[in-house]
Design an enzyme around this catalytic site. Structure first.
Site, PDB file in Angstrom:
ATOM      1  CG  HIS A 261      41.902  34.512  30.510  1.00  0.00           C
ATOM      2  ND1 HIS A 261      43.167  34.438  29.941  1.00  0.00           N
ATOM      3  CD2 HIS A 261      41.437  35.751  30.199  1.00  0.00           C
ATOM      4  CE1 HIS A 261      43.450  35.571  29.335  1.00  0.00           C
ATOM      5  NE2 HIS A 261      42.417  36.384  29.468  1.00  0.00           N
TER       6      HIS A 261
HETATM    7  O1  RIB Z   1      44.365  37.475  33.467  1.00  0.00           O
HETATM    8  C1  RIB Z   1      43.111  36.868  33.278  1.00  0.00           C
HETATM    9  C2  RIB Z   1      42.409  36.670  34.582  1.00  0.00           C
HETATM   10  O2  RIB Z   1      42.170  37.939  35.194  1.00  0.00           O
HETATM   11  C3  RIB Z   1      41.015  36.019  34.424  1.00  0.00           C
HETATM   12  O3  RIB Z   1      40.719  35.275  35.579  1.00  0.00           O
HETATM   13  C4  RIB Z   1      40.103  37.201  34.338  1.00  0.00           C
HETATM   14  O4  RIB Z   1      38.781  36.919  34.794  1.00  0.00           O
HETATM   15  C5  RIB Z   1      40.770  38.149  35.293  1.00  0.00           C
HETATM   16  O5  RIB Z   1      40.335  37.814  36.618  1.00  0.00           O
END
Ligand code: RIB
Ligand code: CA
Length: 311
Positions: free
Chosen positions: A241
């Site tokens: 992500h």
């Molecule tokens: O949903 C994904 C996000 O939530 C990313 O930033 C991961 O690191 C968590 O913080």
């Protein structure tokens, strides 16, 4: 001229890779890191951020601890994804570098006031608590932020922590509501995009094959991190992500999306933290966010791998 950024983060293996990508990229001038409670409690996110900087040999980076809980709700963490430490996958030494004195919210405010207006980008990789509180404490900074590029939300991909909401927005929906109503130029990397950036086994092998410390550490993190999403989605890799936020600063041409209205659900227990994205333009609500939907994943991972090789 390198682009000045502040990274606000809750490391988390994917946050950690994003920080390394920023540190490996000369196009970026990282003014500092503000840590927030999210994936794991603040004590661990602010420890992990320093461990990551030292993986890159960058004990000079200023790291600040910020908010230890969301504005309204009790903290929700994600050890089930990131492990007990938040950086499971490899044992890293205790950092030699200390936290900076002062609160991360004040660091954000002071930096935005000290730097020329419109010259600093905020890269938000976790719950938006620190940024929202900075905007509340110093409303004048809203006009001084060049852009907020954040990982959060979902529309076509729906939620990952609840059926309706993505984790970062779910943890602190009131903070997200403040940010999305701030009028600051927003570029959003929702699950719609990050679920197309799957870190597959050949990519992990590529990190390992770099032969440097950063490559081996990132391979260990992504190998650990992917086990949860593979089991959940049956995909051949986990979505990486947060590095998509930094990748956007380096190669925006790899991304596509729509400038639309996005509002945050803060009242319903059932859909708390949902990003209500008007992707089809069915309302007359004003556009407030560049909501990204697609990424050239091959080119993104090639860029990430090439940059990690430089550490
Ligand atoms: O949903 C994904 C996000 O939530 C990313 O930033 C991961 O690191 C968590 O913080
Ligand atoms: Ca994160």
């Amino acid at each position: 001229m390198a682009r000045k950024i502040i990274i606000d983060t809750d490391p988390g293996q994917d946050d950690a890779v994003a920080i390394l990508l920023a540190l490996a990229s000369p196009e970026i001038d990282l003014l500092g890191i503000s840590c927030v409670a999210g994936n794991v409690p603040l004590k661990l996110t602010s420890l992990n951020a320093r461990k990551v900087c030292e993986v890159a040999g960058r004990g000079d980076v200023r790291v600040f601890a910020g908010c230890d809980r969301p504005l309204v709700h009790p903290l929700v963490t994600a050890e089930h994804v990131h492990g007990k430490t938040g950086l499971d996958g490899v044992e890293l030494p205790e950092p030699a570098m200390a936290l900076q004195d002062g609160h991360a919210v004040d660091f954000i405010i002071d930096t935005l006031r000290a730097e020329p207006a419109g010259s600093v980008t905020l890269c938000a990789l976790g719950p938006l608590t620190n940024i929202a509180l900075a905007l509340r404490k110093a409303p004048d900074i809203a006009g001084r932020v060049q852009e907020i590029v954040l990982m959060g939300g979902a529309y076509f991909e729906v939620g990952n922590i609840t059926p309706a909401a993505e984790f970062n927005i779910y943890v602190d929906p009131e903070a997200a509501d403040i940010v999305f109503k701030s009028g600051i130029p927003l570029t959003v990397m929702p699950l719609d995009l990050t679920h197309k950036a799957l870190v597959t086994a050949p990519i992990v092998d590529g990190f390992e094959a770099l032969g440097n410390h950063a490559g081996r550490v990132v391979a260990s993190w992504t190998h650990f991190f992917e086990r949860f999403d593979k089991a959940k989605y049956g995909s051949e890799g986990a979505p990486l992500h947060d590095p998509t936020v930094i990748g956007y600063l380096l190669a925006p041409e790899l991304y596509s999306g729509r400038h639309i209205n996005v509002e945050i659900e803060t009242r319903s227990d059932l859909t708390r933290g949902m990003t209500v994205a008007d992707w089809w333009g069915v309302t007359d609500r004003p556009a407030n966010a560049m909501f990204m939907g697609d990424i050239d994943a091959g080119a993104f991972f090639a860029l990430l791998t090439e940059r990690l090789a430089r550490l």
